[in-house]
Write a protein that holds these residues in place. Structure first.
Motif, short mmCIF file in Angstrom:
data_model
loop_
_atom_site.label_atom_id
_atom_site.label_comp_id
_atom_site.label_asym_id
_atom_site.label_seq_id
_atom_site.Cartn_x
_atom_site.Cartn_y
_atom_site.Cartn_z
N SER A 195 0.84 -1.39 -0.41
CA SER A 195 0.10 -0.43 0.07
C SER A 195 0.98 0.87 0.25
CB SER A 195 -0.67 -0.08 1.38
OG SER A 195 -1.78 1.18 1.17
N SER A 252 0.76 3.63 -3.23
CA SER A 252 0.08 4.93 -3.15
C SER A 252 1.39 6.05 -3.50
CB SER A 252 -0.18 5.19 -1.51
OG SER A 252 -1.17 4.96 -0.87
N ASN A 285 -3.86 1.05 -5.27
CA ASN A 285 -3.89 0.95 -4.46
C ASN A 285 -5.81 0.63 -3.89
OD1 ASN A 285 -4.31 4.18 -2.16
ND2 ASN A 285 -2.54 2.49 -1.84
#
Length: 249
Positions: free
Chosen positions: A168, A172, A193
């Motif tokens: 993640s 991101s 994401n």
């Protein structure tokens, strides 16, 4: 003084306007559907964690306006990021908390500055940027470095679902960097994401059904980010055609 962000247009400024007036019928429908889906999922599990509800509602609202290249979307995104960091902390997803406090909020602020400095000629939306090989190289190297560093940081915090949380971070970072550059690819990166976060909060739901709204939230995010990518791609083509027409004249 050298500017921190690339500036494509010095002759125009983004005019403050009522962001709701520019919404199309489809966008109103998508927004209402998104809000309804989040609210329905929240009350279906008799949840009383209203911070989670506020996070989801702010997030889906931010995406509608970001899809239009409207800076109001980034303002909402900043609000979403702060509350989401709190919700992540409460569950022990320290990776998400650190991402949003140390990366998402600062980069959203940087994106807001970049978007304000680069309006389109219409003045109501941002001018789409360009993704050069130089930027691609910088993003690739930086993403690997940031993701690797965060793996050890998150492991030190005994973060829940470490591997997924680390992924993640990487997705991101790429999405946020592309958002500063004002290119359609930022929405595609956020789509990846979203899938990661759907998985992450699905694990949380195995322990508490109160987090179902977060799964629904990022599922709705995925739908909205698909629309954002389509909108930004169309905007890029339209602005390119307008520039070509002006050059011919």
């Amino acid at each position: 003084m050298k500017e921190k962000f690339p500036r494509d247009n010095k002759q125009h400024k983004i005019r403050l306007r009522n962001p709701f007036k520019s919404l199309t019928k489809f966008e109103w429908a998508l927004w209402i559907f998104s809000l309804a889906a989040v609210i329905a999922s929240f009350f279906s599990v008799k949840n009383n964690d209203y911070a989670t509800l506020a996070t989801s509602l702010a997030g889906v609202s931010a995406l509608i306006f970001s899809a239009k290249g409207d800076v109001f979307g980034l303002m909402l995104m900043l609000c979403f990021s702060g509350v989401y960091a709190f919700v992540s902390f409460s569950f022990g997803y320290y990776g998400e908390m650190i991402i949003y406090l140390c990366m998402q909020i600062p980069v959203c602020t940087a994106s807001l500055i970049s978007w304000l400095k680069n309006p389109s000629k219409k003045g109501g939306e941002v001018k789409v940027g360009k993704l050069t090989p130089k930027y691609i190289a910088i993003i690739a190297v930086s993403a690997v470095a940031v993701t690797t560093a965060f793996y050890f940081i998150l492991r030190a915090f005994n973060t829940e679902n470490l591997i997924v949380s680390t992924i993640s971070v990487g997705t991101s970072f790429v999405a946020l960097y592309l958002m500063v550059l004002r290119v359609p690819a930022y929405a595609a990166a956020f789509m990846v994401n979203d899938v990661v976060l759907i998985a992450l909060w699905s694990f949380a739901c195995a322990r508490s059904l109160n987090y179902i709204p977060m799964v629904v939230c990022f599922s709705v995010f995925l739908i909205n980010d698909i629309y954002s990518f389509i909108s930004w791609t169309k905007r890029k083509r339209r602005q390119a055609a307008e520039e070509a027409e002006q050059a011919d004249n």
